[in-house]
Scaffold this active site. Structure first.
Site, PDB file in Angstrom:
ATOM      1  N   GLY A  61      -9.222  -2.774  -4.721  1.00 24.72           N
ATOM      2  CA  GLY A  61      -8.009  -3.172  -4.015  1.00 24.72           C
ATOM      3  C   GLY A  61      -7.427  -4.441  -4.608  1.00 24.72           C
ATOM      4  N   SER A  62      -6.792  -5.243  -3.752  1.00 24.43           N
ATOM      5  CA  SER A  62      -6.078  -6.414  -4.254  1.00 24.43           C
ATOM      6  C   SER A  62      -7.034  -7.550  -4.637  1.00 24.43           C
ATOM      7  CB  SER A  62      -5.100  -6.907  -3.196  1.00 24.43           C
ATOM      8  OG  SER A  62      -5.802  -7.295  -2.047  1.00 24.43           O
ATOM      9  N   THR A  63      -6.586  -8.397  -5.527  1.00 24.49           N
ATOM     10  CA  THR A  63      -7.386  -9.541  -5.972  1.00 24.49           C
ATOM     11  C   THR A  63      -7.680 -10.471  -4.794  1.00 24.49           C
ATOM     12  OG1 THR A  63      -6.295  -9.353  -8.081  1.00 24.49           O
ATOM     13  CG2 THR A  63      -7.483 -11.389  -7.699  1.00 24.49           C
ATOM     14  N   GLU A  64      -6.679 -10.682  -3.938  1.00 28.11           N
ATOM     15  CA  GLU A  64      -6.864 -11.609  -2.803  1.00 28.11           C
ATOM     16  C   GLU A  64      -7.989 -11.121  -1.907  1.00 28.11           C
ATOM     17  OE1 GLU A  64      -3.829 -10.031  -3.514  1.00 28.11           O
ATOM     18  OE2 GLU A  64      -3.392 -11.727  -4.842  1.00 28.11           O
ATOM     19  N   VAL A  65      -7.961  -9.842  -1.564  1.00 29.25           N
ATOM     20  CA  VAL A  65      -9.008  -9.312  -0.687  1.00 29.25           C
ATOM     21  C   VAL A  65     -10.349  -9.286  -1.430  1.00 29.25           C
ATOM     22  CG1 VAL A  65      -9.770  -7.327   0.688  1.00 29.25           C
ATOM     23  CG2 VAL A  65      -7.387  -8.056   0.773  1.00 29.25           C
ATOM     24  N   LYS A  82     -15.489   2.782   3.962  1.00 29.02           N
ATOM     25  CA  LYS A  82     -14.258   2.677   4.742  1.00 29.02           C
ATOM     26  C   LYS A  82     -13.067   3.098   3.889  1.00 29.02           C
ATOM     27  CE  LYS A  82     -11.359  -0.718   5.511  1.00 29.02           C
ATOM     28  NZ  LYS A  82     -10.137   0.103   5.492  1.00 29.02           N
ATOM     29  N   GLU A 103       1.600  -8.341 -10.300  1.00 27.55           N
ATOM     30  CA  GLU A 103       1.336  -6.908 -10.217  1.00 27.55           C
ATOM     31  C   GLU A 103       2.410  -6.290  -9.320  1.00 27.55           C
ATOM     32  OE1 GLU A 103      -2.335  -5.606  -8.261  1.00 27.55           O
ATOM     33  OE2 GLU A 103      -2.603  -4.183  -9.897  1.00 27.55           O
ATOM     34  N   GLU A 120     -13.175  -3.995  -8.185  1.00 29.47           N
ATOM     35  CA  GLU A 120     -12.231  -3.402  -9.139  1.00 29.47           C
ATOM     36  C   GLU A 120     -10.851  -3.758  -8.607  1.00 29.47           C
ATOM     37  OE1 GLU A 120      -9.746  -1.429 -10.682  1.00 29.47           O
ATOM     38  OE2 GLU A 120     -10.624   0.459  -9.973  1.00 29.47           O
ATOM     39  N   CYS A 158      -4.071   0.635 -10.513  1.00 25.85           N
ATOM     40  CA  CYS A 158      -4.563  -0.619 -11.063  1.00 25.85           C
ATOM     41  C   CYS A 158      -4.383  -0.620 -12.575  1.00 25.85           C
ATOM     42  CB  CYS A 158      -6.013  -0.832 -10.674  1.00 25.85           C
ATOM     43  SG  CYS A 158      -7.003   0.635 -10.956  1.00 25.85           S
TER      44      CYS A 158
HETATM   45  P1  NAD Z   1      -5.831  -4.348   0.114  1.00 22.38           P
HETATM   46  O1  NAD Z   1      -6.656  -5.006  -0.914  1.00 22.38           O
HETATM   47  O2  NAD Z   1      -5.468  -5.122   1.339  1.00 22.38           O
HETATM   48  O3  NAD Z   1      -6.551  -2.993   0.632  1.00 22.38           O
HETATM   49  C1  NAD Z   1      -7.607  -2.317  -0.001  1.00 22.38           C
HETATM   50  C2  NAD Z   1      -8.716  -2.023   0.995  1.00 22.38           C
HETATM   51  O4  NAD Z   1      -9.254  -3.250   1.486  1.00 22.38           O
HETATM   52  C3  NAD Z   1      -8.280  -1.245   2.236  1.00 22.38           C
HETATM   53  O5  NAD Z   1      -9.310  -0.351   2.610  1.00 22.38           O
HETATM   54  C4  NAD Z   1      -8.151  -2.342   3.280  1.00 22.38           C
HETATM   55  O6  NAD Z   1      -8.332  -1.876   4.613  1.00 22.38           O
HETATM   56  C5  NAD Z   1      -9.275  -3.271   2.898  1.00 22.38           C
HETATM   57  N1  NAD Z   1      -9.135  -4.665   3.347  1.00 22.38           N
HETATM   58  C6  NAD Z   1      -7.993  -5.374   3.541  1.00 22.38           C
HETATM   59  N2  NAD Z   1      -8.266  -6.631   3.954  1.00 22.38           N
HETATM   60  C7  NAD Z   1      -9.615  -6.721   4.043  1.00 22.38           C
HETATM   61  C8  NAD Z   1     -10.513  -7.758   4.423  1.00 22.38           C
HETATM   62  N3  NAD Z   1     -10.062  -8.943   4.788  1.00 22.38           N
HETATM   63  N4  NAD Z   1     -11.831  -7.507   4.395  1.00 22.38           N
HETATM   64  C9  NAD Z   1     -12.292  -6.311   4.010  1.00 22.38           C
HETATM   65  N5  NAD Z   1     -11.506  -5.279   3.650  1.00 22.38           N
HETATM   66  C10 NAD Z   1     -10.182  -5.479   3.659  1.00 22.38           C
HETATM   67  O7  NAD Z   1      -4.535  -3.797  -0.578  1.00 22.38           O
HETATM   68  P2  NAD Z   1      -3.106  -3.421   0.080  1.00 22.38           P
HETATM   69  O8  NAD Z   1      -2.681  -4.423   1.098  1.00 22.38           O
HETATM   70  O9  NAD Z   1      -3.174  -2.013   0.515  1.00 22.38           O
HETATM   71  O10 NAD Z   1      -2.176  -3.568  -1.192  1.00 22.38           O
HETATM   72  C11 NAD Z   1      -1.751  -4.853  -1.611  1.00 22.38           C
HETATM   73  C12 NAD Z   1      -1.720  -4.955  -3.110  1.00 22.38           C
HETATM   74  O11 NAD Z   1      -3.027  -4.760  -3.619  1.00 22.38           O
HETATM   75  C13 NAD Z   1      -0.897  -3.889  -3.823  1.00 22.38           C
HETATM   76  O12 NAD Z   1       0.463  -4.208  -3.861  1.00 22.38           O
HETATM   77  C14 NAD Z   1      -1.525  -3.887  -5.170  1.00 22.38           C
HETATM   78  O13 NAD Z   1      -0.988  -4.936  -5.948  1.00 22.38           O
HETATM   79  C15 NAD Z   1      -2.984  -4.141  -4.880  1.00 22.38           C
HETATM   80  N6  NAD Z   1      -3.786  -2.893  -4.828  1.00 22.38           N
HETATM   81  C16 NAD Z   1      -4.598  -2.614  -5.871  1.00 22.38           C
HETATM   82  C17 NAD Z   1      -5.333  -1.414  -5.884  1.00 22.38           C
HETATM   83  C18 NAD Z   1      -6.224  -1.053  -7.014  1.00 22.38           C
HETATM   84  O14 NAD Z   1      -6.445   0.125  -7.241  1.00 22.38           O
HETATM   85  N7  NAD Z   1      -6.779  -2.017  -7.731  1.00 22.38           N
HETATM   86  C19 NAD Z   1      -5.214  -0.514  -4.830  1.00 22.38           C
HETATM   87  C20 NAD Z   1      -4.392  -0.851  -3.746  1.00 22.38           C
HETATM   88  C21 NAD Z   1      -3.676  -2.042  -3.773  1.00 22.38           C
HETATM   89  C1  NW8 Z   2     -12.666  10.378 -13.279  1.00 19.34           C
HETATM   90  C2  NW8 Z   2     -11.294  10.203 -13.449  1.00 19.34           C
HETATM   91  C3  NW8 Z   2     -10.565  11.054 -14.268  1.00 19.34           C
HETATM   92  C4  NW8 Z   2      -9.120  10.825 -14.437  1.00 19.34           C
HETATM   93  C5  NW8 Z   2      -8.231  11.582 -15.159  1.00 19.34           C
HETATM   94  C6  NW8 Z   2      -5.792  11.258 -15.551  1.00 19.34           C
HETATM   95  C7  NW8 Z   2      -4.707  10.451 -15.272  1.00 19.34           C
HETATM   96  C8  NW8 Z   2      -4.852   9.306 -14.489  1.00 19.34           C
HETATM   97  C9  NW8 Z   2      -6.109   8.998 -13.955  1.00 19.34           C
HETATM   98  C10 NW8 Z   2      -7.179   9.847 -14.240  1.00 19.34           C
HETATM   99  C11 NW8 Z   2     -13.325  11.422 -13.928  1.00 19.34           C
HETATM  100  C12 NW8 Z   2     -12.596  12.264 -14.762  1.00 19.34           C
HETATM  101  C13 NW8 Z   2     -11.236  12.088 -14.924  1.00 19.34           C
HETATM  102  C14 NW8 Z   2      -6.316   7.794 -13.157  1.00 19.34           C
HETATM  103  C15 NW8 Z   2      -7.275   7.743 -12.158  1.00 19.34           C
HETATM  104  C16 NW8 Z   2      -7.516   6.567 -11.463  1.00 19.34           C
HETATM  105  C17 NW8 Z   2      -6.779   5.433 -11.766  1.00 19.34           C
HETATM  106  C18 NW8 Z   2      -5.802   5.468 -12.741  1.00 19.34           C
HETATM  107  C19 NW8 Z   2      -5.602   6.635 -13.439  1.00 19.34           C
HETATM  108  N1  NW8 Z   2      -8.490   9.795 -13.886  1.00 19.34           N
HETATM  109  N2  NW8 Z   2      -7.012  10.947 -15.032  1.00 19.34           N
HETATM  110 CL1  NW8 Z   2      -7.066   3.965 -10.903  1.00 19.34          CL
END
Ligand code: NAD
Ligand code: NW8
Length: 534
Positions: free
Chosen positions: A280-284, A209, A434, A303, A337
């Site tokens: 995604g987020s820690t909460e989710v 998804k 964050e 992650e 992240c």
């Molecule tokens: P999120 O965790 O809600 O969304 C990430 C994914 O999870 C999306 O595909 C979303 O549809 C899905 N999702 C949401 N609620 C769900 C549930 N109850 N069950 C299953 N899947 C669910 O993140 P967000 O609301 O887009 O962003 C909120 C915060 O999360 C951001 O401000 C940031 O701090 C953090 N975040 C972290 C990353 C990361 O790369 N680690 C990426 C996006 C957001």
């Molecule tokens: C997978 C990822 C990479 C790559 C190179 C350079 C800058 C930042 C990112 C990055 C295979 C090979 C190369 C980056 C990507 C994802 C996150 C944060 C930084 N990835 N890159 Cl979450």
């Protein structure tokens, strides 16, 4: 701008010199439906949802919305595709590798030149990330990830074990089965590949998804998965009737665009999904693990976020530290992240570091993400924008010193100026939460012992960085840091070969590298009792 589709000047850091590719105008978005069993489906509930261009806040198109019924259909297709006796299971492992390479080839083709929009252009439209970053980082990383796991497909194998000689013991690495994946909007294509590439390499099938904000490039890849079937013109079976390397059998990859609370939750709690990978987020992340536990105890890898510390010692290459930590803070508009959100600088170089960081920030070019000159784009949506602006306000109120930026760009846009706070203290909200926006927080420290404790005093443990010219110091400090990655004199240095994942509440398990293969395999021990030994 030069005549032949290239531009002349340097753009963001780390981006190679001339000539630069140009975005290709996206005429229409072709793929907006649910992808199940290599076919395009409309939503069971007859619903669609819009996806917007964050740079203009204009709707790009509507996408068919997957809900529980559609996830059920996708899981059925994935289960059938992966069952014993299926084409996918009978296929020689090298053919799986070949298919991943074919997908990488098609992505390379669509990287720039394609009649209807290029992949980096589509990614730029849907996320607002600068075009050249999409081209050089997201596409490059996606293709490299595919090729890395393509290479593993026929090199994943078990062992025979040295037990007493009346037994033969061996291990086999089997696929887990249907793997669910739920991914965010910050690196839509790259996260798609981090999930599907190791899963397919190990022989699993996938229901994935994309985030509701950014479904378009994933669906384009669906069309490439379909195309892979026929593009090589090789028949489905060889002379012995065994599957050949022609294409991904239907149901091996299924893409269900939709929302978290509906489609996402259906994946996390599905009884026929044997593993779920989430970014995604820690909460989710916590909700996903709970749903997995309460349904079928499916395996979970997570992650999640970070509040990543950088430690800058006085003996470092100062300009390098200034540039790398700032790139780490502002890259992808801070929506990483891995964002470098806590920069600890040794007291004796603190003022100079802050001064140079401000100078460095002045070189950032904010603007239209489709313009190859741009290095800083908009935030993904209003919710993220509001959260970031609220945290910036809290920083000002709690007494951090606003050195640069700190405001929205324009009246109604989603752009936020690259923002630098100095004099940040550990108790402030901007030091603990964050931010996921372009906000660099600079702290000062006096001793190594003190800074290690402060760096580790976070519920997160994703990445950290150390800037020093002393190898001794680099090694001892990196040993003390509680993070899954430690970068020394660099930042965001990710490679497909290198495992990536968090300590503490930054997540469970590892992506990338050989380590991810263990997250996508079941190990079966087969013990044979010999009737006689010689
Ligand atoms: P999120 O965790 O809600 O969304 C990430 C994914 O999870 C999306 O595909 C979303 O549809 C899905 N999702 C949401 N609620 C769900 C549930 N109850 N069950 C299953 N899947 C669910 O993140 P967000 O609301 O887009 O962003 C909120 C915060 O999360 C951001 O401000 C940031 O701090 C953090 N975040 C972290 C990353 C990361 O790369 N680690 C990426 C996006 C957001
Ligand atoms: C997978 C990822 C990479 C790559 C190179 C350079 C800058 C930042 C990112 C990055 C295979 C090979 C190369 C980056 C990507 C994802 C996150 C944060 C930084 N990835 N890159 Cl979450």
């Amino acid at each position: 701008m030069a005549q032949n589709g290239t531009t002349e000047n340097g753009v963001a850091d780390g981006i190679p010199a001339l000539p630069f590719p140009q975005p290709v105008k996206v005429q229409e978005v072709r793929h907006t439906k649910i992808f199940i069993g290599n076919e395009w489906h409309t939503s069971s509930r007859g619903r669609t949802f819009p996806t917007f261009n964050p740079a203009t806040c204009v709707k790009i198109c509507d996408v068919e919305e997957a809900d529980k019924e559609d996830v059920d259909k996708a899981v059925e297709a994935a289960k059938a595709a992966g069952q014993r006796g299926s084409l996918w299971r009978r296929m020689d492992a090298s053919s799986r590798g070949r298919l991943l390479h074919t997908l990488a080839d098609l992505m390379e083709r669509d990287r720039l030149l394609l009649a209807v929009g290029s992949l980096p252009t589509l990614e730029t439209l849907d996320t607002g990330k600068p075009f050249l970053q999409a081209f050089f980082i997201d596409l490059e990383g996606s293709i490299k990830t595919l090729r890395y796991y393509a290479g593993w497909a026929d090199k994943i194998h078990g062992k025979s074990l040295p037990v007493d000689e009346s037994f033969v013991c061996l291990t086999k690495h089997e696929p887990i089965g249907v793997c669910g994946a739920i991914i965010p909007w910050n690196f839509p294509l790259l996260m798609f590949m981090w999930k599907i590439a190791p899963a397919l390499s190990c022989g699993n099938t996938v229901v994935i998804k994309p985030a509701e904000q950014t479904p378009l490039t994933a669906l384009h890849v669906g069309s490439l998965i379909n195309e892979g079937i026929t593009s090589l013109g090789i028949p489905h079976t060889n002379m012995s009737g065994l599957p050949s390397q022609a294409g991904f059998p239907p149901g091996v990859v299924n893409i269900v665009p939709g929302f978290g609370l509906t489609a996402g939750a259906a994946i996390a709690s599905h009884m026929d999904i044997n593993k779920v990978a989430f970014t995604g987020s820690t909460e989710v992340g916590q909700l996903i693990k709970e749903a997995a536990a309460k349904s079928n105890l499916k395996r979970v890898t997570l992650e999640l976020g970070g509040k990543n510390p950088c430690i800058v010692f006085a003996d470092c290459d100062l300009q390098l530290a200034v540039e790398e930590t700032q790139k780490g803070a502002f890259y992808n508009q801070g929506q990483c992240c891995t964002a470098a959100s806590r920069v600890f600088v040794e007291k004796s170089i603190y003022e100079e570091f802050v001064r140079r960081s401000i100078e460095n920030a002045k070189r950032i070019v904010t603007g239209d993400p489709l313009d190859p000159q741009t290095s800083h784009g908009p935030q993904i949506d209003r919710k993220q924008f509001d959260k970031i602006m609220d945290l910036i306000e809290s920083g000002k109120k709690e007494g951090a010193r606003l050195e640069y930026g700190g405001a929205a760009v324009g009246e109604k846009s989603l752009f936020i100026e690259p923002t630098i706070f100095s004099e940040v203290k550990d108790h402030m909200r901007i030091a603990k939460e964050e931010i996921f926006g372009p906000v660099q927080c600079i702290f000062s420290f006096e001793s190594q012992q003190e800074v290690i404790e402060r760096a580790n005093s976070s519920k997160y443990g994703l990445v950290s960085a150390v800037f020093t010219t002393s190898m001794d110091r680099a090694m001892s400090v990196s040993a003390a840091l509680e993070t899954g990655t430690v970068w020394i004199n660099c930042y965001n240095a990710l490679h497909a070969q290198t495992p990536f994942g968090g300590y503490k509440m930054s997540g469970n398990g590892r992506e990338l590298g050989k380590y991810a293969l263990a997250e996508y395999s079941e190990v079966k021990a087969v013990t044979i009792k010999l009737s006689k030994t010689l």
